[in-house]
Design a protein around this motif. Structure first.
Motif, PDB file in Angstrom:
ATOM      1  N   ASP A  26       0.866  -1.177   0.000  1.00  0.00           N
ATOM      2  CA  ASP A  26       0.000   0.000   0.000  1.00  0.00           C
ATOM      3  C   ASP A  26       0.903   1.227   0.000  1.00  0.00           C
ATOM      4  OD1 ASP A  26      -2.060   1.804   0.201  1.00  0.00           O
ATOM      5  OD2 ASP A  26      -2.506   1.374   2.303  1.00  0.00           O
ATOM      6  N   GLY A  27       1.214   1.706  -1.186  1.00  0.00           N
ATOM      7  CA  GLY A  27       2.157   2.816  -1.304  1.00  0.00           C
ATOM      8  C   GLY A  27       3.536   2.355  -0.884  1.00  0.00           C
ATOM      9  N   ALA A  28       4.089   3.009   0.149  1.00  0.00           N
ATOM     10  CA  ALA A  28       5.412   2.644   0.649  1.00  0.00           C
ATOM     11  C   ALA A  28       5.350   1.561   1.728  1.00  0.00           C
ATOM     12  CB  ALA A  28       6.113   3.880   1.206  1.00  0.00           C
ATOM     13  N   ARG A  29       4.143   1.187   2.156  1.00  0.00           N
ATOM     14  CA  ARG A  29       3.993   0.215   3.241  1.00  0.00           C
ATOM     15  C   ARG A  29       3.843  -1.201   2.677  1.00  0.00           C
ATOM     16  NH1 ARG A  29       1.245  -2.576   6.840  1.00  0.00           N
ATOM     17  NH2 ARG A  29       1.181  -2.084   9.043  1.00  0.00           N
ATOM     18  N   THR A  30       4.589  -2.137   3.239  1.00  0.00           N
ATOM     19  CA  THR A  30       4.493  -3.548   2.880  1.00  0.00           C
ATOM     20  C   THR A  30       4.101  -4.328   4.123  1.00  0.00           C
ATOM     21  OG1 THR A  30       6.247  -3.294   1.246  1.00  0.00           O
ATOM     22  CG2 THR A  30       5.746  -5.532   1.948  1.00  0.00           C
ATOM     23  N   GLU A  31       3.105  -5.193   3.983  1.00  0.00           N
ATOM     24  CA  GLU A  31       2.703  -6.058   5.092  1.00  0.00           C
ATOM     25  C   GLU A  31       2.788  -7.503   4.625  1.00  0.00           C
ATOM     26  OE1 GLU A  31      -0.532  -5.703   8.408  1.00  0.00           O
ATOM     27  OE2 GLU A  31      -1.503  -6.491   6.609  1.00  0.00           O
ATOM     28  N   TYR A  32       3.423  -8.333   5.428  1.00  0.00           N
ATOM     29  CA  TYR A  32       3.589  -9.746   5.111  1.00  0.00           C
ATOM     30  C   TYR A  32       2.505 -10.560   5.797  1.00  0.00           C
ATOM     31  CZ  TYR A  32       8.088  -8.381   3.292  1.00  0.00           C
ATOM     32  OH  TYR A  32       9.072  -7.779   2.566  1.00  0.00           O
ATOM     33  N   GLU A  33       2.074 -11.623   5.105  1.00  0.00           N
ATOM     34  CA  GLU A  33       1.085 -12.543   5.651  1.00  0.00           C
ATOM     35  C   GLU A  33       1.636 -13.949   5.482  1.00  0.00           C
ATOM     36  OE1 GLU A  33      -3.298 -12.167   4.845  1.00  0.00           O
ATOM     37  OE2 GLU A  33      -2.887 -14.031   3.752  1.00  0.00           O
ATOM     38  N   VAL A  34       1.656 -14.707   6.566  1.00  0.00           N
ATOM     39  CA  VAL A  34       2.140 -16.083   6.503  1.00  0.00           C
ATOM     40  C   VAL A  34       1.065 -17.034   7.002  1.00  0.00           C
ATOM     41  CG1 VAL A  34       4.581 -15.487   6.779  1.00  0.00           C
ATOM     42  CG2 VAL A  34       3.216 -15.983   8.785  1.00  0.00           C
TER      43      VAL A  34
END
Length: 69
Positions: free
Chosen positions: A47-55
């Motif tokens: 989301d723009g400059a934000r990265t979120e990881y999902e495992v």
């Protein structure tokens, strides 16, 4: 004799390690006897400059023996 069971959980975080830790920390709140885990899937969102990881994590634990009666 011991019996093991596995549950699949999803954790999220700012890194893969954070996401795994989140899933395991939440599992520890309700499961006793956790013995191991396996990362099944790694994904993420941007989301723009934000990265979120999902495992997706499979968590193995030993079923407790309780006497009835």
């Amino acid at each position: 004799m011991t019996v093991h069971k596995a549950v699949d959980l999803v954790g999220t975080g700012d890194s893969v390690q954070d996401a795994v830790t989140e899933a395991l920390d939440r599992a520890r709140l309700s499961l006793e006897g956790i013995t191991s885990f396996e990362v099944q899937r790694i994904a993420g969102t941007v989301d723009g400059a934000r990265t979120e990881y999902e495992v997706q994590v499979r968590v193995w634990f030993t079923l407790l023996e309780r006497m009835h009666g």
